[in-house]
Design an enzyme around this catalytic site. Sequence first.
Site, mmCIF file in Angstrom:
data_model
loop_
_atom_site.group_PDB
_atom_site.id
_atom_site.type_symbol
_atom_site.label_atom_id
_atom_site.label_comp_id
_atom_site.label_asym_id
_atom_site.label_seq_id
_atom_site.Cartn_x
_atom_site.Cartn_y
_atom_site.Cartn_z
ATOM 1 N N ALA A 51 36.816 41.074 42.148
ATOM 2 C CA ALA A 51 35.746 40.551 43.000
ATOM 3 C C ALA A 51 35.581 39.046 42.863
ATOM 4 O O ALA A 51 35.499 38.317 43.862
ATOM 5 C CB ALA A 51 34.431 41.263 42.672
ATOM 6 N N ARG A 185 29.718 49.054 39.568
ATOM 7 C CA ARG A 185 30.852 49.913 39.226
ATOM 8 C C ARG A 185 30.358 50.929 38.183
ATOM 9 O O ARG A 185 30.563 50.761 36.988
ATOM 10 C CB ARG A 185 32.016 49.091 38.646
ATOM 11 C CG ARG A 185 32.618 48.086 39.603
ATOM 12 C CD ARG A 185 33.388 48.764 40.730
ATOM 13 N NE ARG A 185 34.125 47.791 41.525
ATOM 14 C CZ ARG A 185 33.616 47.121 42.554
ATOM 15 N NH1 ARG A 185 32.349 47.317 42.891
ATOM 16 N NH2 ARG A 185 34.357 46.271 43.239
ATOM 17 N N ASP A 278 32.801 40.736 49.010
ATOM 18 C CA ASP A 278 33.215 39.459 48.419
ATOM 19 C C ASP A 278 33.329 38.389 49.508
ATOM 20 O O ASP A 278 32.963 37.233 49.296
ATOM 21 C CB ASP A 278 34.545 39.618 47.695
ATOM 22 C CG ASP A 278 34.486 40.695 46.623
ATOM 23 O OD1 ASP A 278 33.415 40.878 46.017
ATOM 24 O OD2 ASP A 278 35.522 41.366 46.407
#
Length: 327
Positions: A51, A185, A278
């Site tokens: 990312a 995550r 992103d």
Amino acid sequence: MDIDNIEGAGGAGGEKIPDVVTVGEAMALLMACQPGPLAAVRQFERATAGAELNVSVGLSRLGYRVGYVSRLGKDSLARNLLDFMAAEGIDLRHVRQDERYPTGFMLKSMALDGSDPEVEYFRRGSAASHMSRTDIPSGPYQHARLLHLTGISPALSDTCRDMVLTMAAQARGAGRLVTFDPNLRPRLWPTEAAMVETVNTLAGLADIVMPGLAEGKLLTGCAEAHGIADFYLARGARQVVVKLGPQGAYYASAEGRGVAPGAPVPPANVVDTVGAGDGFAVGVISALLEDLPLAAAAARGNAIGARVVQYRGDCEGLPTRAQLGLR
């Protein structure tokens, strides 16, 4: 442990002060060359992932000097990543190679219907997960205009979490701009409670917080974008932008609130949704560095995110200024 510094590369070598500094794990990306479950795929195409790396690439393509902080292994995956980052003009003075631990990588399926692809990560025990306070850069990096962080790096290990929290506190205390994308995550965290606590602590150290709507609901308990924005403004953020997917983005600050409409993408043109967030961060950060209003920053984020989903790979769709219609 033998750790070598990679000297400055690209447009930010020597002692130049970067515009932006970020810290994260760069990974090799193996993209399926055929649709179907990953277990059945026989051929993959190599690309790059991470990312913070995606954001670094996007900002560099828009003309900003970007300093990246990371660790890689001493392996062929690392060499490929270093060559890629150097070619993109990213400052590599604080990317280190660690011969004891490997470079992380991930597999990604090919989705033909615009849905999120199947992704598998191979990053446990990676070189990046062994970053610590000793990797916090000094010198010119301490004077960058902006520090960009995500919720991924602190999830890699206890030492990474300590490093990222320290960097955020230092930057905020020095009056530098801090942007934060939760980028959750859950599989990297020991518990959901630990994830929520750490991510919200980091958000409280940021000037600009950029959660997705689903992320915001999980992190704050608020079901609507305005409630999510209120939560983070009350914790110290100056500006909040909540990503709403194709519907655009909700933005809020002391100066006002509103919704920046999404940039429409025909369903048939959506080929890879990974990396869209992103790209959105690239748009917001670059616009704020140009002193544009938050509404314009959210609109640019929408435009870049919409472009990214039309390309395979995490950063292949990130535009140059000319491609974005900017001078």
